[in-house]
Design a protein around this motif. Structure first.
Motif, PDB file in Angstrom:
ATOM      1  N   GLY A 147      11.441  -8.913   2.523  1.00 27.07           N
ATOM      2  CA  GLY A 147       9.988  -8.787   2.550  1.00 27.07           C
ATOM      3  C   GLY A 147       9.529  -7.346   2.437  1.00 27.07           C
ATOM      4  N   VAL A 148      10.262  -6.436   3.097  1.00 26.52           N
ATOM      5  CA  VAL A 148       9.912  -5.017   3.000  1.00 26.52           C
ATOM      6  C   VAL A 148      10.036  -4.536   1.564  1.00 26.52           C
ATOM      7  N   PHE A 149      11.135  -4.877   0.908  1.00 23.98           N
ATOM      8  CA  PHE A 149      11.340  -4.453  -0.484  1.00 23.98           C
ATOM      9  C   PHE A 149      10.308  -5.082  -1.418  1.00 23.98           C
ATOM     10  N   LEU A 150       9.984  -6.350  -1.191  1.00 26.22           N
ATOM     11  CA  LEU A 150       9.014  -7.006  -2.071  1.00 26.22           C
ATOM     12  C   LEU A 150       7.664  -6.302  -2.032  1.00 26.22           C
ATOM     13  N   ARG A 151       7.279  -5.798  -0.868  1.00 22.79           N
ATOM     14  CA  ARG A 151       5.971  -5.153  -0.777  1.00 22.79           C
ATOM     15  C   ARG A 151       6.039  -3.682  -1.164  1.00 22.79           C
ATOM     16  N   TYR A 152       7.050  -2.959  -0.647  1.00 22.00           N
ATOM     17  CA  TYR A 152       7.062  -1.508  -0.838  1.00 22.00           C
ATOM     18  C   TYR A 152       7.607  -1.115  -2.206  1.00 22.00           C
ATOM     19  N   TRP A 208       4.927  -7.877   6.027  1.00 19.89           N
ATOM     20  CA  TRP A 208       3.904  -7.206   6.835  1.00 19.89           C
ATOM     21  C   TRP A 208       4.374  -5.820   7.255  1.00 19.89           C
ATOM     22  N   LEU A 209       5.632  -5.696   7.648  1.00 18.48           N
ATOM     23  CA  LEU A 209       6.162  -4.390   8.018  1.00 18.48           C
ATOM     24  C   LEU A 209       6.199  -3.450   6.819  1.00 18.48           C
ATOM     25  N   GLY A 210       6.409  -4.020   5.617  1.00 18.86           N
ATOM     26  CA  GLY A 210       6.406  -3.192   4.413  1.00 18.86           C
ATOM     27  C   GLY A 210       5.086  -2.496   4.203  1.00 18.86           C
ATOM     28  N   GLY A 211       3.986  -3.153   4.604  1.00 17.61           N
ATOM     29  CA  GLY A 211       2.687  -2.499   4.513  1.00 17.61           C
ATOM     30  C   GLY A 211       2.589  -1.310   5.448  1.00 17.61           C
ATOM     31  N   GLN A 212       3.172  -1.444   6.644  1.00 17.02           N
ATOM     32  CA  GLN A 212       3.168  -0.320   7.579  1.00 17.02           C
ATOM     33  C   GLN A 212       4.047   0.813   7.051  1.00 17.02           C
ATOM     34  N   VAL A 213       5.183   0.461   6.440  1.00 19.90           N
ATOM     35  CA  VAL A 213       6.065   1.472   5.852  1.00 19.90           C
ATOM     36  C   VAL A 213       5.352   2.203   4.728  1.00 19.90           C
ATOM     37  N   GLY A 214       4.625   1.443   3.891  1.00 16.77           N
ATOM     38  CA  GLY A 214       3.904   2.061   2.783  1.00 16.77           C
ATOM     39  C   GLY A 214       2.839   3.038   3.233  1.00 16.77           C
ATOM     40  N   ARG A 215       2.201   2.729   4.362  1.00 15.15           N
ATOM     41  CA  ARG A 215       1.182   3.646   4.865  1.00 15.15           C
ATOM     42  C   ARG A 215       1.799   4.876   5.514  1.00 15.15           C
ATOM     43  N   ALA A 219       3.374   7.618  -1.325  1.00 17.76           N
ATOM     44  CA  ALA A 219       3.434   6.672  -2.445  1.00 17.76           C
ATOM     45  C   ALA A 219       4.421   7.186  -3.493  1.00 17.76           C
ATOM     46  N   LEU A 220       5.306   6.283  -3.952  1.00 17.59           N
ATOM     47  CA  LEU A 220       6.316   6.703  -4.926  1.00 17.59           C
ATOM     48  C   LEU A 220       5.671   7.138  -6.233  1.00 17.59           C
ATOM     49  N   ASN A 221       4.552   6.506  -6.609  1.00 15.47           N
ATOM     50  CA  ASN A 221       3.880   6.910  -7.850  1.00 15.47           C
ATOM     51  C   ASN A 221       3.396   8.353  -7.775  1.00 15.47           C
ATOM     52  N   ALA A 222       2.924   8.780  -6.597  1.00 15.45           N
ATOM     53  CA  ALA A 222       2.480  10.162  -6.439  1.00 15.45           C
ATOM     54  C   ALA A 222       3.657  11.114  -6.567  1.00 15.45           C
ATOM     55  N   LEU A 223       4.816  10.725  -6.021  1.00 21.91           N
ATOM     56  CA  LEU A 223       6.010  11.553  -6.160  1.00 21.91           C
ATOM     57  C   LEU A 223       6.443  11.637  -7.628  1.00 21.91           C
ATOM     58  N   ASP A 224       6.280  10.519  -8.347  1.00 20.26           N
ATOM     59  CA  ASP A 224       6.616  10.522  -9.779  1.00 20.26           C
ATOM     60  C   ASP A 224       5.813  11.577 -10.530  1.00 20.26           C
ATOM     61  N   GLU A 225       4.510  11.592 -10.307  1.00 17.99           N
ATOM     62  CA  GLU A 225       3.651  12.511 -11.056  1.00 17.99           C
ATOM     63  C   GLU A 225       3.984  13.967 -10.736  1.00 17.99           C
ATOM     64  N   ARG A 226       4.376  14.252  -9.508  1.00 18.23           N
ATOM     65  CA  ARG A 226       4.769  15.623  -9.174  1.00 18.23           C
ATOM     66  C   ARG A 226       6.015  16.039  -9.946  1.00 18.23           C
ATOM     67  N   VAL A 227       6.983  15.150 -10.035  1.00 17.83           N
ATOM     68  CA  VAL A 227       8.213  15.462 -10.773  1.00 17.83           C
ATOM     69  C   VAL A 227       7.915  15.640 -12.254  1.00 17.83           C
ATOM     70  N   LEU A 228       7.111  14.731 -12.822  1.00 17.39           N
ATOM     71  CA  LEU A 228       6.805  14.803 -14.246  1.00 17.39           C
ATOM     72  C   LEU A 228       5.961  16.026 -14.590  1.00 17.39           C
TER      73      LEU A 228
END
Length: 428
Positions: A147-152, A208-215, A219-228
């Protein structure tokens, strides 16, 4: 029982620490097996996973770490479901006679809990020392990471995650209830509908815990843009494209080699034509080699335009330098007719049993070829890492370099006619 059916001894009157230790010991074999299987599967999936992640995100590092953690978890979960496997000498039908009757009555776990408590209403008997509760707890935890992987990682919503979790839990139970799909004549694990429900609930708790982990995590997308922003064309993305191009060109070269030999032409003609077509003619026509097209890359000159054919030819020649030694070895090995060449020397040794001087020379030559090629590849990679614009020798010599096309999760560009007071489109 989905979480491995660990033989934790219901009714044996064990204390909680003893039962927990027994369950943990039963789970060590599946975990060790997963640790052995994971590197093999990760290696097989390395290039396909890299292609998918580069196309979706433009970078690999964070997403690959998350995906491979998910892969290792999934392998471990299925090992827990299947192992330990009965030995070949075990008659599973006689050894596990009750496992053939699927448990389809919801709520049967509560009856097990009451039975294991000895019908005593105390916290210790009903919870702390109750083997049925402990086993149900392990079943709840089994799919919680899913469930964590599915959300995060996969960004799935609640209903999609519920469907995936239920499907995975059902696959556990069906695998157990069918004797691993008929591999065993009778099941050695029980199909239990309560385990199906508990596994699914555990996955949704993980969602549900994945949502807490995400907060809590960036965000991985933000890390992507920094690398690119620092490296628009990551080194790994180019390397995967090159591996695919070399593999494709090698297959095409082998086919061309067969053709030229059939027509009695010089052996080097086939690889030369295949290499030129792959690395020069196709980019001149389409702007990219097949490998680069798959990785959403294109070749451009310093002005950003499609390169001239002579630049692509120069780039291909310089790029081929690290791979010329092994290609030369292959061409020499082709000369097998009449007992000549390296294979001929090997055949003479096989027939006579005596070590031929030519074989020693061939072995030393092959080692030297491998070392030379490895050193040259490392030199090209080192230049890329040191150059401020991530250029290598073949790009510096030809003036042709890579340009990244937008990956699938890249933000939408703002239209030129959009006013400053209009909001920009949301990222995909």
């Amino acid at each position: 029982m989905a979480a491995g059916n660990a033989p934790i001894g219901r009714g044996a009157g064990r204390r909680a620490p003893e039962m927990l230790w027994h369950v943990a010991d039963a789970y060590l074999l599946p975990i060790r097996t997963a640790a052995v299987l994971f590197p093999l599967l990760a290696f097989v999936l390395l290039v396909p996973v890299a292609v998918v992640l580069y196309r979706r995100h433009g970078v690999l590092r964070w997403w690959a770490l998350s995906f491979y953690a998910f892969l290792y978890y999934l392998i471990t979960a299925y090992c827990l479901v299947l192992m330990p496997l009965p030995g070949t000498a075990v008659d599973v039908c006689r050894e596990y006679p009750r496992m053939g009757q699927w448990q389809l009555m919801p709520g049967n776990t509560f009856a097990d809990v009451w039975k294991e408590s000895g019908h005593r209403v105390t916290f210790g008997d009903l919870v702390l020392h109750n083997s049925a509760v402990i086993e149900t707890g392990f079943n709840l935890l089994l799919l919680l990471p899913l469930g964590v992987f599915l959300r995060y990682h996969f960004r799935r919503g609640p209903w999609t995650s519920l469907a995936v979790a239920a499907a995975v839990a059902l696959s556990f139970e069906v695998t157990q209830g069918t004797g691993v799909f008929g591999i065993y004549p009778c099941p050695y694990r029980l199909f239990d509908v309560d385990d199906l429900v508990v596994n699914t609930l555990g996955a949704m708790l993980g969602w549900w815990l994945g949502g807490q982990v995400g907060r809590a995590m960036p965000a991985l997308n933000a890390l992507d843009e920094r690398v690119l922003a620092r490296h628009p064309v990551p080194f790994g993305r180019r390397a995967v494209a090159l591996v695919l191009d070399i593999a494709g060109a090698a297959v095409l070269s082998a086919l061309a080699l067969v053709v030229v030999i059939m027509f009695g032409l010089p052996a080097w003609w086939g690889p030369a034509v295949a290499f030129g077509g792959w690395f020069v003619a196709l980019p001149a026509r389409t702007g990219a080699t097949p490998g680069k097209r798959l990785l959403l890359l294109e070749l451009v000159d310093d002005s950003g335009a499609r390169p001239a054919a002579w630049r692509l030819l120069l780039r291909a020649v310089v790029l081929a330098v690290p791979f010329l030694p092994p290609l030369l070895l292959v061409l020499l090995a082709v000369d097998t007719f009449g007992g000549r060449g390296v294979p001929g020397a090997v055949l003479r040794v096989a027939r006579s049993g005596a070590l031929d001087e030519n074989v020693l020379l061939a072995g030393l030559f092959a080692v030297a070829v491998g070392v030379a090629s490895t050193v040259l590849v490392a030199l090209y990679a080192l230049v890329v890492r040191l150059h401020p614009a991530d250029r290598s020798l073949h790009e510096l010599a030809s003036g042709v370099h890579n340009r990244a096309l937008p990956h699938h999760n890249a933000p939408h560009p703002v239209p030129a006619e959009q006013g400053d007071d209009e909001p920009a489109p949301a990222p995909r």
